[in-house]
Motif scaffolding. Structure first.
Motif, PDB file in Angstrom:
ATOM      1  N   ARG A   1       1.259   2.447  -2.162  1.00 39.40           N
ATOM      2  CA  ARG A   1       2.196   3.557  -2.001  1.00 39.40           C
ATOM      3  C   ARG A   1       3.524   3.224  -2.675  1.00 39.40           C
ATOM      4  NH1 ARG A   1       4.637   6.133   3.633  1.00 39.40           N
ATOM      5  NH2 ARG A   1       5.929   7.698   2.591  1.00 39.40           N
ATOM      6  N   LEU A   2       4.067   4.198  -3.401  1.00 40.21           N
ATOM      7  CA  LEU A   2       5.376   4.027  -4.016  1.00 40.21           C
ATOM      8  C   LEU A   2       6.460   4.102  -2.943  1.00 40.21           C
ATOM      9  CD1 LEU A   2       5.020   6.261  -7.208  1.00 40.21           C
ATOM     10  CD2 LEU A   2       4.778   3.785  -7.047  1.00 40.21           C
ATOM     11  N   GLU A   3       7.543   3.373  -3.176  1.00 41.17           N
ATOM     12  CA  GLU A   3       8.629   3.319  -2.190  1.00 41.17           C
ATOM     13  C   GLU A   3       9.310   4.681  -2.042  1.00 41.17           C
ATOM     14  OE1 GLU A   3      12.729   0.810  -1.160  1.00 41.17           O
ATOM     15  OE2 GLU A   3      11.892   0.753  -3.182  1.00 41.17           O
ATOM     16  N   PRO A   4       9.455   5.175  -0.810  1.00 38.99           N
ATOM     17  CA  PRO A   4      10.209   6.411  -0.588  1.00 38.99           C
ATOM     18  C   PRO A   4      11.705   6.103  -0.515  1.00 38.99           C
ATOM     19  CG  PRO A   4       9.339   5.595   1.480  1.00 38.99           C
ATOM     20  CD  PRO A   4       8.854   4.648   0.414  1.00 38.99           C
ATOM     21  N   PRO A   5      12.548   7.104  -0.366  1.00 40.64           N
ATOM     22  CA  PRO A   5      13.990   6.831  -0.193  1.00 40.64           C
ATOM     23  C   PRO A   5      14.239   5.920   1.012  1.00 40.64           C
ATOM     24  CG  PRO A   5      13.609   9.164  -0.592  1.00 40.64           C
ATOM     25  CD  PRO A   5      12.261   8.545  -0.400  1.00 40.64           C
ATOM     26  N   ARG A   6      15.291   5.138   0.903  1.00 41.62           N
ATOM     27  CA  ARG A   6      15.692   4.276   2.017  1.00 41.62           C
ATOM     28  C   ARG A   6      16.669   5.030   2.922  1.00 41.62           C
ATOM     29  NH1 ARG A   6      16.943  -1.160  -1.661  1.00 41.62           N
ATOM     30  NH2 ARG A   6      14.789  -1.413  -2.424  1.00 41.62           N
ATOM     31  N   ALA A   7      16.722   4.605   4.163  1.00 33.20           N
ATOM     32  CA  ALA A   7      17.620   5.264   5.120  1.00 33.20           C
ATOM     33  C   ALA A   7      19.075   5.170   4.691  1.00 33.20           C
ATOM     34  CB  ALA A   7      17.433   4.649   6.502  1.00 33.20           C
ATOM     35  N   THR A   8      19.416   4.130   3.926  1.00 29.24           N
ATOM     36  CA  THR A   8      20.806   3.915   3.517  1.00 29.24           C
ATOM     37  C   THR A   8      21.135   4.520   2.155  1.00 29.24           C
ATOM     38  OG1 THR A   8      20.109   1.736   2.731  1.00 29.24           O
ATOM     39  CG2 THR A   8      21.144   1.838   4.905  1.00 29.24           C
ATOM     40  N   ASP A   9      20.170   5.163   1.500  1.00 30.01           N
ATOM     41  CA  ASP A   9      20.464   5.814   0.223  1.00 30.01           C
ATOM     42  C   ASP A   9      21.363   7.028   0.455  1.00 30.01           C
ATOM     43  OD1 ASP A   9      19.005   4.152  -1.512  1.00 30.01           O
ATOM     44  OD2 ASP A   9      17.132   5.181  -1.028  1.00 30.01           O
TER      45      ASP A   9
ATOM     46  N   PHE B   1      15.867   9.575  -7.849  1.00 31.66           N
ATOM     47  CA  PHE B   1      14.729   9.995  -7.032  1.00 31.66           C
ATOM     48  C   PHE B   1      13.947  11.064  -7.784  1.00 31.66           C
ATOM     49  CE2 PHE B   1      18.199   8.463  -4.544  1.00 31.66           C
ATOM     50  CZ  PHE B   1      17.604   7.562  -3.667  1.00 31.66           C
ATOM     51  N   ARG B   2      12.629  11.016  -7.644  1.00 34.68           N
ATOM     52  CA  ARG B   2      11.749  11.980  -8.295  1.00 34.68           C
ATOM     53  C   ARG B   2      10.710  12.464  -7.288  1.00 34.68           C
ATOM     54  NH1 ARG B   2      11.648  12.035 -14.002  1.00 34.68           N
ATOM     55  NH2 ARG B   2      12.496  10.212 -15.077  1.00 34.68           N
ATOM     56  N   VAL B   3      10.092  13.585  -7.620  1.00 34.49           N
ATOM     57  CA  VAL B   3       8.904  14.031  -6.908  1.00 34.49           C
ATOM     58  C   VAL B   3       7.707  13.719  -7.788  1.00 34.49           C
ATOM     59  CG1 VAL B   3       7.637  15.988  -5.945  1.00 34.49           C
ATOM     60  CG2 VAL B   3      10.123  15.855  -5.668  1.00 34.49           C
ATOM     61  N   VAL B   4       6.710  13.069  -7.196  1.00 33.77           N
ATOM     62  CA  VAL B   4       5.470  12.787  -7.914  1.00 33.77           C
ATOM     63  C   VAL B   4       4.310  13.406  -7.154  1.00 33.77           C
ATOM     64  CG1 VAL B   4       6.344  10.628  -8.870  1.00 33.77           C
ATOM     65  CG2 VAL B   4       5.071  10.585  -6.716  1.00 33.77           C
ATOM     66  N   GLU B   5       3.231  13.679  -7.850  1.00 28.64           N
ATOM     67  CA  GLU B   5       1.997  14.101  -7.200  1.00 28.64           C
ATOM     68  C   GLU B   5       1.058  12.905  -7.168  1.00 28.64           C
ATOM     69  OE1 GLU B   5      -1.886  16.996  -7.803  1.00 28.64           O
ATOM     70  OE2 GLU B   5      -0.058  17.400  -8.974  1.00 28.64           O
ATOM     71  N   ARG B   6       0.674  12.538  -5.963  1.00 22.93           N
ATOM     72  CA  ARG B   6      -0.202  11.381  -5.821  1.00 22.93           C
ATOM     73  C   ARG B   6      -1.645  11.799  -6.043  1.00 22.93           C
ATOM     74  NH1 ARG B   6      -0.389   7.127  -0.718  1.00 22.93           N
ATOM     75  NH2 ARG B   6      -1.978   5.741  -1.572  1.00 22.93           N
ATOM     76  N   LYS B   7      -2.302  11.097  -6.963  1.00 24.37           N
ATOM     77  CA  LYS B   7      -3.703  11.358  -7.246  1.00 24.37           C
ATOM     78  C   LYS B   7      -4.532  10.148  -6.794  1.00 24.37           C
ATOM     79  CE  LYS B   7      -2.460  14.592 -10.859  1.00 24.37           C
ATOM     80  NZ  LYS B   7      -2.613  15.034 -12.254  1.00 24.37           N
ATOM     81  N   GLU B   8      -5.823  10.198  -7.044  1.00 24.48           N
ATOM     82  CA  GLU B   8      -6.689   9.154  -6.487  1.00 24.48           C
ATOM     83  C   GLU B   8      -6.304   7.757  -6.953  1.00 24.48           C
ATOM     84  OE1 GLU B   8     -11.462   8.045  -6.169  1.00 24.48           O
ATOM     85  OE2 GLU B   8     -10.811   9.954  -7.026  1.00 24.48           O
ATOM     86  N   MET B   9      -6.045   7.606  -8.236  1.00 23.15           N
ATOM     87  CA  MET B   9      -5.755   6.276  -8.788  1.00 23.15           C
ATOM     88  C   MET B   9      -4.420   6.224  -9.519  1.00 23.15           C
ATOM     89  SD  MET B   9      -8.367   4.462  -7.890  1.00 23.15           S
ATOM     90  CE  MET B   9      -8.160   3.009  -8.929  1.00 23.15           C
ATOM     91  N   SER B  10      -3.612   7.275  -9.399  1.00 25.27           N
ATOM     92  CA  SER B  10      -2.372   7.308 -10.172  1.00 25.27           C
ATOM     93  C   SER B  10      -1.397   8.311  -9.568  1.00 25.27           C
ATOM     94  CB  SER B  10      -2.663   7.671 -11.630  1.00 25.27           C
ATOM     95  OG  SER B  10      -3.191   8.987 -11.706  1.00 25.27           O
ATOM     96  N   TRP B  11      -0.260   8.450 -10.228  1.00 20.08           N
ATOM     97  CA  TRP B  11       0.747   9.441  -9.857  1.00 20.08           C
ATOM     98  C   TRP B  11       1.154  10.198 -11.120  1.00 20.08           C
ATOM     99  CZ3 TRP B  11       0.541   4.510  -8.088  1.00 20.08           C
ATOM    100  CH2 TRP B  11       0.501   4.313  -6.705  1.00 20.08           C
ATOM    101  N   SER B  12       1.493  11.459 -10.963  1.00 21.23           N
ATOM    102  CA  SER B  12       2.041  12.215 -12.085  1.00 21.23           C
ATOM    103  C   SER B  12       3.384  12.784 -11.667  1.00 21.23           C
ATOM    104  CB  SER B  12       1.093  13.345 -12.511  1.00 21.23           C
ATOM    105  OG  SER B  12       0.896  14.268 -11.457  1.00 21.23           O
ATOM    106  N   MET B  13       4.332  12.822 -12.602  1.00 18.34           N
ATOM    107  CA  MET B  13       5.663  13.314 -12.297  1.00 18.34           C
ATOM    108  C   MET B  13       5.652  14.826 -12.154  1.00 18.34           C
ATOM    109  SD  MET B  13       8.511  11.151 -14.319  1.00 18.34           S
ATOM    110  CE  MET B  13       8.051  11.909 -15.852  1.00 18.34           C
ATOM    111  N   VAL B  14       6.363  15.306 -11.152  1.00 22.38           N
ATOM    112  CA  VAL B  14       6.496  16.736 -10.923  1.00 22.38           C
ATOM    113  C   VAL B  14       7.894  17.217 -11.289  1.00 22.38           C
ATOM    114  CG1 VAL B  14       6.407  18.569  -9.163  1.00 22.38           C
ATOM    115  CG2 VAL B  14       4.745  16.697  -9.114  1.00 22.38           C
ATOM    116  N   THR B  15       8.905  16.388 -11.044  1.00 22.67           N
ATOM    117  CA  THR B  15      10.293  16.765 -11.323  1.00 22.67           C
ATOM    118  C   THR B  15      10.973  15.688 -12.150  1.00 22.67           C
ATOM    119  OG1 THR B  15      11.312  15.654  -9.413  1.00 22.67           O
ATOM    120  CG2 THR B  15      10.357  17.856  -9.045  1.00 22.67           C
TER     121      THR B  15
ATOM    122  N   LYS C   1      -3.014  19.061  -2.657  1.00 23.43           N
ATOM    123  CA  LYS C   1      -2.140  18.224  -3.486  1.00 23.43           C
ATOM    124  C   LYS C   1      -1.133  17.502  -2.592  1.00 23.43           C
ATOM    125  CE  LYS C   1      -2.369  21.186  -7.602  1.00 23.43           C
ATOM    126  NZ  LYS C   1      -1.562  21.960  -8.579  1.00 23.43           N
ATOM    127  N   ARG C   2      -0.931  16.206  -2.859  1.00 21.56           N
ATOM    128  CA  ARG C   2       0.023  15.417  -2.086  1.00 21.56           C
ATOM    129  C   ARG C   2       1.267  15.139  -2.936  1.00 21.56           C
ATOM    130  NH1 ARG C   2      -0.087  11.713   2.217  1.00 21.56           N
ATOM    131  NH2 ARG C   2      -2.349  11.941   2.387  1.00 21.56           N
TER     132      ARG C   2
END
Length: 348
Positions: free
Chosen positions: A137-145, A218-232, A300-301
């Motif tokens: 899993r890619l790192e999400p935003p941190r609470a202190t960001d 920060f970006r939005v990505v779409e998580r796929k089975e073996m990869s991610w694709s950028m959405v924004t 879609k995730r």
């Protein structure tokens, strides 16, 4: 690397400090916890932007705007326009205008990453974009960001990169110091990168041995089975990325009519009413959750992820583009001719 006696050069110095400040302490603790949870790095590739070095800033450089462009020539064109409009609107001095227009002329014909005008050095600079990953899993935003809670989809996004001073020797916290030290030997090694890209990356470890971290985005990505694709694109705050996701779901391309003699509108540009209604409901639920970083809709995730950018630094400052960096086109004249008096000649 050369042996330096006495004080290390700025581009080899990582100056770690500690501040007796509760916010600083919490941010450091958050950073250490995140690195333990997301210990590995996924490199996406290079981004390019502009930097300037004025007389009073030397030896440091200052970034001009975002660093988010995928091709160096696009940044050269941006610099071309910056200098042309500066010559047109910001000076009445003929010598200054000549200097600015001489730099423009070079950018129109040369694939150059650095020009000087009126005592200022301008450089196309390069950074590598990467994200941290753990347990798939890619790192999400941190609470202190830095973050906010607004949902105005037309709100202006602040730019934390514009004006950022590239100072390798500036004092940083222990977590950033350790992080930068861990990135010093990072290079492209995966087979998906061409051989010349890998070779340039290895060479940069010697020519630009220092590393500076730019403000997080920060970006939005779409998580796929073996990869991610950028959405924004990239945003300065997690909420900016969340707003972009809502915009993506609720403001799709309008359906265009099929006109005689025109090519058929691609299916991906057409809006299905049922699909639009599902997206609208999902977006409303997402907005009702405070600072949510995941959304699943129609199978879609989508994930809001934390993205970092590292810039390599050498004795003369930030790294320029590499020979293996790809351009889609070359230099060209993009503005009409102007003389030292400010007279503009438009083509016929």
């Amino acid at each position: 690397m050369e042996d330096h006696s006495g004080k290390s050069p700025d581009h080899l110095t990582i100056n770690v400090t500690h501040r007796d400040d509760p916010v600083f302490e919490v941010t450091e603790a958050d950073a250490f916890a995140s690195v333990r949870k997301y210990p590995n790095i996924v490199v996406r590739g290079p981004l390019f932007g502009l930097a300037e070095q004025r007389r009073g800033d030397r030896p440091r450089w200052r970034l001009m705007g975002e660093l988010d462009t995928g091709f160096p020539q696009m940044v050269r064109d941006e610099l071309n326009s910056h200098l042309w409009f500066k010559a047109r609107d910001e000076t009445e001095d003929r010598a200054e205008r000549r200097s600015l227009l001489a730099a423009v002329a070079r950018l129109e014909t040369e694939k150059t990453d650095e020009v000087s005008a009126c005592g200022v050095r301008y450089r196309v600079v390069r950074a590598d974009e990467f994200a941290r990953i753990g347990d798939g899993r890619l790192e999400p935003p941190r609470a202190t960001d830095p973050d906010d809670d607004g949902w105005d989809l037309d709100a202006t996004e602040p730019c934390r990169t514009d004006g950022f001073v590239v100072d390798h020797a500036a004092a940083v916290g222990l977590s950033e110091g350790i992080g930068r030290a861990g990135l010093l030997q990072l290079s492209y090694t995966a087979d998906r990168f061409p051989a010349d890209v890998r070779a340039d990356s290895r060479r940069a470890l010697t020519t630009h041995p220092g590393v500076v971290l730019l403000p997080t985005t920060f970006r939005v990505v779409e998580r796929k089975e073996m990869s991610w694709s950028m959405v924004t694109g990239q945003y300065s705050t997690p909420q900016g990325a969340r707003r972009a996701l809502v915009d993506h779901l609720t403001r799709p391309f309008p359906e265009l009519p099929d006109l005689p003699g025109m090519p058929e509108v691609p299916a991906w540009m057409k809006v299905d009413e049922k699909e639009a209604a599902v997206n609208e409901r999902a977006a409303k639920k997402f907005m009702a959750r405070r600072r949510a970083n995941e959304l699943i809709v129609r199978g879609k995730r989508f994930e809001v992820v934390r993205v970092e950018r590292m810039m390599r630094i050498g004795p003369d400052g930030p790294e320029k583009s590499r020979p293996s960096d790809v351009d889609q086109y070359g230099p060209s004249q993009i503005h009409p001719l102007m003389d030292e008096h400010g007279n503009i000649t438009h083509g016929t």
